[in-house]
Motif scaffolding. Structure first.
Motif, PDB file in Angstrom:
ATOM      1  N   ALA A   1     112.561  81.256  38.363  1.00  0.00           N
ATOM      2  CA  ALA A   1     113.105  80.043  38.191  1.00  0.00           C
ATOM      3  C   ALA A   1     112.436  78.843  38.926  1.00  0.00           C
ATOM      4  CB  ALA A   1     114.292  80.140  39.170  1.00  0.00           C
ATOM      5  N   GLU A   2     111.610  79.181  39.639  1.00  0.00           N
ATOM      6  CA  GLU A   2     110.766  78.214  40.382  1.00  0.00           C
ATOM      7  C   GLU A   2     109.680  77.639  39.194  1.00  0.00           C
ATOM      8  OE1 GLU A   2     108.754  80.009  43.735  1.00  0.00           O
ATOM      9  OE2 GLU A   2     110.848  79.897  44.916  1.00  0.00           O
TER      10      GLU A   2
ATOM     11  N   PHE B   1     110.110  77.829  35.686  1.00  0.00           N
ATOM     12  CA  PHE B   1     110.740  77.491  34.222  1.00  0.00           C
ATOM     13  C   PHE B   1     111.777  76.798  34.590  1.00  0.00           C
ATOM     14  CE2 PHE B   1     108.101  81.357  33.220  1.00  0.00           C
ATOM     15  CZ  PHE B   1     107.233  80.634  32.233  1.00  0.00           C
ATOM     16  N   GLY B   2     112.578  76.746  35.819  1.00  0.00           N
ATOM     17  CA  GLY B   2     113.925  75.969  35.936  1.00  0.00           C
ATOM     18  C   GLY B   2     114.999  77.164  35.960  1.00  0.00           C
ATOM     19  N   PHE B   3     115.888  76.876  36.495  1.00  0.00           N
ATOM     20  CA  PHE B   3     117.261  77.725  36.721  1.00  0.00           C
ATOM     21  C   PHE B   3     117.829  77.958  35.500  1.00  0.00           C
ATOM     22  CE2 PHE B   3     116.368  76.904  41.187  1.00  0.00           C
ATOM     23  CZ  PHE B   3     116.827  77.893  41.904  1.00  0.00           C
ATOM     24  N   ARG B   4     117.955  76.622  34.799  1.00  0.00           N
ATOM     25  CA  ARG B   4     118.842  76.851  33.491  1.00  0.00           C
ATOM     26  C   ARG B   4     118.206  77.554  32.608  1.00  0.00           C
ATOM     27  NH1 ARG B   4     122.359  72.795  31.465  1.00  0.00           N
ATOM     28  NH2 ARG B   4     122.376  72.735  29.145  1.00  0.00           N
TER      29      ARG B   4
END
Length: 413
Positions: free
Chosen positions: A368-369, A371-374
């Motif tokens: 998540a850090e 590539f992003g949470f979404r």
């Protein structure tokens, strides 16, 4: 099935005491799930740190599952549960004391989570396989439903009460209540009288028993196919929902809101349990796997639009689907596997199902850090549905029916 038949297991003295023990224990656990997550986030706001603490519980639990299955097939299962409950009371009590005193550090929580996870690994096979020794075969579905009722009923109020305690009194108090419930659960098992184990001729051979369990596991297609599927499904679920979920909730719907979401999931579990007290599952694994597909929408919504009302609604549906699978799986295991092999079968089931959970717990924070949470959550939801579909490609899974009920000797009352 009439209501009288649905509640018949409670007239069994052994089952009634076991039921009370599970009720007390599960209530504490539901609060502790929320409390431990936010206790970690109070020390550091890193989801990776939370994943480390969760994995510290999961890894030793997985490592000892097979040994726990041998122990549960060799010794009285309630004795195994009593000993593990006492050990869990000590480990959870130590965590609560550290949090309440303000001396808790991540490494301390990791060490104590390792202890608690090891105890869980030894006890889980006994907990999963004890019911056929407490009730008659014809009462297995209502007995499983009543046990689910304790879990699901406490899940309705447990997370919300746990979150409320976190907000008002702090995480340590919810953890302290959990420690007390482990102790009380051990005491409530004292009146349970288990049938004696049949005397064996040869000395116990742990390796031989494990090999025997593996041979049975691999020779049963529906068993290993579902377990392999759940190895992936549980990794996704633990990483996406339980590791990233609290971190997203902290920045969006709030800690109390996350408690409401978990409670909504529990309401779905609870209401479905009430239905399953009366409705017989004829295709337990087909319906169960279809139910598991309902886990994907909450993961998707968590990434796309984490609003409280929407998450509550899809979490409710996910809870309903999860309960259908839980009932179907227990019936498939308990009706189609001989009691002398049941704990070892459950231990291989748990090992395969849980083995990748630490990967999800440890990997999802860094993913998540990076590539992003979404994007991570959207990909996880798609992958979840795909794995469910692959499992259902197996005819042995789709076509497994309930075993015919055969007259057995009554369980001890």
């Amino acid at each position: 099935m009439t209501w009288s038949a649905a509640l018949a297991p409670l007239r069994n003295r052994n089952f009634a005491w076991y039921f009370a023990s599970r009720l007390v224990n599960t209530f504490g656990n539901m609060m502790a799930t929320v409390a431990l997550a936010f206790a970690v986030l109070d020390i550091t706001d890193s989801p990776s740190a939370l994943g480390q603490v969760l994995a510290a519980h999961t890894i030793p639990m997985i490592a000892l599952l097979l040994y726990g299955g041998v122990i549960a097939d060799r010794f009285p299962r309630t004795l195994v549960l009593q000993a593990s409950n006492m050990a869990s009371a000590l480990s959870q009590g130590a965590i609560a004391l550290l949090v309440l005193s303000g001396h808790a550090e991540i490494w301390m929580l990791v060490v104590l989570s390792v202890v608690h996870g090891a105890v869980s690994g030894i006890s889980f096979p006994a907990m999963a396989s004890v019911l056929p020794q407490l009730v008659e075969r014809s009462e297995l579905q209502p007995a499983n439903a009543l046990v689910s009722l304790t879990r699901n009923g406490t899940m309705v109020v447990g997370p919300t009460i746990g979150a409320l305690l976190v907000v008002t009194a702090g995480s340590g108090w919810a953890l302290a209540v959990d420690a007390a419930t482990w102790l009380l659960a051990a005491l409530l098992l004292l009146p349970v009288a288990m049938p004696p184990k049949e005397p064996g001729g040869a000395a116990p051979d742990t390796i031989g028993e494990l090999r025997e369990g593996w041979s049975f596991f691999w020779a049963t297609p529906w068993l290993w196919i579902v377990v392999v599927g759940f190895g992936v499904l549980n990794a996704i679920h633990m990483g996406a929902w339980y590791t990233l979920g609290p971190a997203i909730a902290d920045d969006t719907i709030g800690r109390q809101g996350w408690g409401f979401v978990l409670s909504a999931e529990a309401v779905g579990l609870l209401l479905t349990t009430v239905v399953l007290l009366r409705v017989r599952l004829e295709r337990p694994l087909l319906l169960g796997m279809l139910g598991m597909a309902m886990i994907a929408p909450p993961i998707l919504l968590l990434g796309v639009s984490p609003h409280l009302v929407g998450l509550v609604a899809v979490a409710f549906l996910a809870g309903a689907g999860t309960e259908i699978f839980g009932m179907g799986w227990n019936l498939a295991m308990q009706e189609n596997i001989d009691d002398r092999m049941l704990s070892r079968a459950y231990s291989y089931d748990m090992l395969g199902s849980f083995v990748a959970m630490p990967i999800g717990q440890l990997a999802y924070g860094p993913l998540a850090e990076a590539f992003g949470f979404r994007p991570v959550l959207i990909a996880s939801a798609v992958a979840y549905v795909a794995v469910v579909g692959l499992v259902l490609c197996s005819r042995s899974v789709r076509n497994l029916k309930r075993a015919p009920v055969e007259p057995l000797e009554p369980a001890a009352r």
